[in-house]
Design an enzyme around this catalytic site. Structure first.
Site, PDB file in Angstrom:
ATOM      1  N   PHE A 155      35.994  61.329  10.417  1.00  0.00           N
ATOM      2  CA  PHE A 155      36.512  62.654  10.797  1.00  0.00           C
ATOM      3  C   PHE A 155      36.035  63.788   9.898  1.00  0.00           C
ATOM      4  CE2 PHE A 155      39.728  61.744   7.499  1.00  0.00           C
ATOM      5  CZ  PHE A 155      39.818  62.988   6.893  1.00  0.00           C
ATOM      6  N   LYS A 179      29.487  57.282  18.940  1.00  0.00           N
ATOM      7  CA  LYS A 179      30.938  57.369  19.073  1.00  0.00           C
ATOM      8  C   LYS A 179      31.458  58.247  17.941  1.00  0.00           C
ATOM      9  CE  LYS A 179      34.469  55.481  17.399  1.00  0.00           C
ATOM     10  NZ  LYS A 179      35.401  56.611  17.265  1.00  0.00           N
ATOM     11  N   GLU A 182      37.554  60.077  16.912  1.00  0.00           N
ATOM     12  CA  GLU A 182      38.484  60.554  17.951  1.00  0.00           C
ATOM     13  C   GLU A 182      39.354  61.701  17.425  1.00  0.00           C
ATOM     14  OE1 GLU A 182      38.444  57.791  16.282  1.00  0.00           O
ATOM     15  OE2 GLU A 182      40.316  56.647  16.373  1.00  0.00           O
ATOM     16  N   SER A 232      35.890  54.548   6.336  1.00  0.00           N
ATOM     17  CA  SER A 232      36.604  53.977   5.190  1.00  0.00           C
ATOM     18  C   SER A 232      36.059  52.584   4.860  1.00  0.00           C
ATOM     19  CB  SER A 232      38.091  53.899   5.522  1.00  0.00           C
ATOM     20  OG  SER A 232      38.270  53.121   6.685  1.00  0.00           O
ATOM     21  N   CYS A 287      33.330  62.304   1.102  1.00  0.00           N
ATOM     22  CA  CYS A 287      33.065  61.029   0.426  1.00  0.00           C
ATOM     23  C   CYS A 287      32.372  61.271  -0.901  1.00  0.00           C
ATOM     24  CB  CYS A 287      32.224  60.131   1.309  1.00  0.00           C
ATOM     25  SG  CYS A 287      30.600  60.810   1.561  1.00  0.00           S
ATOM     26  N   GLU A 389      41.010  55.337  -3.168  1.00  0.00           N
ATOM     27  CA  GLU A 389      40.565  56.606  -2.595  1.00  0.00           C
ATOM     28  C   GLU A 389      41.787  57.361  -2.043  1.00  0.00           C
ATOM     29  OE1 GLU A 389      38.146  56.441   1.045  1.00  0.00           O
ATOM     30  OE2 GLU A 389      36.904  58.010   0.165  1.00  0.00           O
TER      31      GLU A 389
END
Ligand code: NAD
Length: 502
Positions: A155, A179, A182, A232, A287, A389
């Site tokens: 995301f 993809k 979402e 992740s 990240c 994280e």
């Protein structure tokens, strides 16, 4: 609310926008600054993925037959059209993800840079030849496309991360299925409108919205040859193993815990600026965000007050407001999860230097997922906040007596994405660069994310695979090598045995 505001997004398959016929339902796409519902995203099913993969497979022979130079020209055109719509994409990024508009513009610029790097494909895709490997016998290595390539995105970079892969994949003659996350599917709708405009053969690029079911479908699908994943660490592992199980080429970029080492001789004011931008930019949801500072010796005393003051002064609000310096996190659930890390750190003995929880003000919508900059001091390497994280605007400070100790702390992490050192000492930099176990290193740079022409090269649990994303690694991933050994009997140059040196 208008009808357009609640539209249900479509997939892009075989050159056309189509409803997700196999969807199990929809999810709301919300603006994290306001909780406004921007659209509904379908949770596509296996039949939608099948349609995309069939289209991509059918397009392969035609796309591969397009010359390398003509494919590069398509990318030049793509670049121009993306530039024309870059502000619209930046606004989409901010609306669906929350980062400030300035940060979103920088993300879109980096997305476009990926296309620019991929236009070099007539050079970067070249193989190599060695004449006379034996008498009158030549060897050549050529690169060919891998086939149908799929990418699964996170995301936090709705524009850029899908473009770590798409331009390089199609430049190499592959066809592609994306993809997107979402949680942030809107920016890629614009990108695919642009891809539609440049007139690629139907099926070269495809977009399937959805979540876990599409990912599982990608991993199992016999029609997909290669998978690129960013997200992740636990899902990266799942994707890496799942793709390998079905014999696919795979690269899986996972989570991170990035350390910034501050030496006593660091130039403090500029170091503070770089740390604030790294730790709190995109509300810590990069990240490559620096999330742990390791101060060495007297750096702690020099840094803490100016750093806390600069972080406290950040203007929190809706990222679409040009004055905002710190936008919301992705969702209220994420905000609460991040707050939990802070609470547990305090229970384990850490001290709050700055508390952004419960932030409020006239620029802050109470429905939004806001969390102000938070700094936790007195952290030890064993604490959860130092190891896991957090992915939010929370900075932990660990103190070390020496550079040796600092390096040991950094290297104890199971992650190895990015790290930075702040110092004016070449000798400290030399040691750090040589010894640190992370794939991307910044020297007086807070976010050392490589430009498109270099690989994005995380290590340890931050990356599973062999070749990294973009740059020449992108070309390596999206091509298969073929080595041809040849001779011609009628050349009149004699002929030796291939296996016996002659
Ligand atoms: P995520 O792992 O939750 O989701 C990533 C993708 O995987 C999404 O498309 C999602 O639909 C899918 N997914 C989620 N759970 C799944 C499951 N159980 N099975 C199958 N598919 C699943 O990650 P996120 O929250 O969207 O993104 C943030 C994470 O991404 C952070 O950990 C961050 O460090 C990481 N990230 C890493 C890099 C890198 O270069 N290493 C870059 C950007 C983000």
């Amino acid at each position: 609310m208008t009808a357009t505001a609640t539209r249900t997004l479509e997939n892009y398959i075989a050159g056309a926008w189509v409803p997700a016929a196999g969807a199990s339902g929809t999810l709301d796409v919300t603006n994290p600054a306001t909780a406004e519902v921007l659209a509904k995203v379908p949770l596509s099913g296996r039949s939608d993925l099948d349609a995309a993969v069939s289209a991509a497979r059918a397009a392969l022979p035609q796309w591969r037959a397009v010359s390398t130079i003509a494919r590069a020209r398509k990318l030049f055109e793509l670049r121009e059209r993306l530039v024309a719509r870059s502000e619209e994409m930046a606004r989409a990024v901010t609306s669906e993800m929350g980062k400030t508009i300035a940060d979103a513009r920088a993300e879109v610029a980096r997305m476009i840079e990926m296309v620019e790097a991929a236009t070099a494909i007539p050079t970067t895709m070249q193989g190599r030849v060695l004449e006379d490997v034996s008498r009158n016998i030549d060897a050549e290595m050529i690169r060919q496309p891998v086939g149908v390539c799929a990418a699964i995105a996170p995301f936090n970079f709705p524009a850029m991360v899908p473009f770590w892969f798409l331009p390089f994949a199609i430049a190499c003659g592959n066809t592609f299925v994306l993809k997107p996350s979402e949680q942030v599917p809107l920016t890629q709708q614009i990108a695919f409108e642009v891809l539609h405009e440049i007139g690629l053969p139907a099926g070269v690029v495809n977009l399937v919205n959805g979540g876990r079911e599409v990912v599982e479908g990608i991993l199992e699908h016999p029609g997909i040859d290669a998978v690129s994943f960013v997200g992740s660490a636990p899902v990266a592992k799942l994707v890496y193993e799942g793709a390998a199980r079905t014999g696919k080429r795979v690269q899986a970029l996972g989570g991170a815990k990035n350390h910034m080492v501050v030496m006593p001789d660091a130039v403090i004011d500029q170091t503070v600026d770089a740390i604030v931008a790294s730790a709190f930019g995109a509300a810590g949801q990069r990240c490559m965000a620096g999330s742990v500072i390791v101060t060495v010796g007297e750096a702690h005393e020099r840094l803490l007050t100016p750093l806390t003051q600069a972080a406290a002064a950040l203007r929190v609000g809706d990222g679409l407001d040009e004055r905002t310096q710190l936008g919301p996190v992705i969702s209220c659930a994420a905000r609460d999860r991040i707050g939990g890390y802070v609470e547990r750190a305090l229970a384990q003995g850490a001290r709050l230097a700055l508390d952004g929880r419960g932030v409020s003000g006239e620029d802050i919508d109470p429905e939004g997922a806001f969390l102000g900059a938070t700094i936790v001091d007195g952290v030890t390497p064993e604490m959860e906040i130092a190891r896991e994280e957090v992915f939010g605007p929370v900075l932990a400070i660990i103190h070390a007596a020496t550079l040796d100790e600092a390096i040991a702390i950094v290297n104890a992490s199971r992650f190895g994405n990015g790290t930075s050192i702040f110092t004016e000492s070449g000798a400290s930099v030399r040691r750090y660069r040589h010894e640190v176990q992370a794939g991307m290193v910044g020297v007086n740079i807070g976010v050392a994310a490589p430009v498109a022409f270099f690989p994005f090269s995380g290590w340890k649990d931050s990356f599973l695979g062999d070749v990294h994303a973009h740059g020449t690694d992108g070309v390596e991933f999206f091509t298969r090598k073929k080595t041809v050994t040849s001779r011609y009997f009628s050349s009149g140059q004699g002929s030796g045995s291939y296996f016996v040196e002659s």
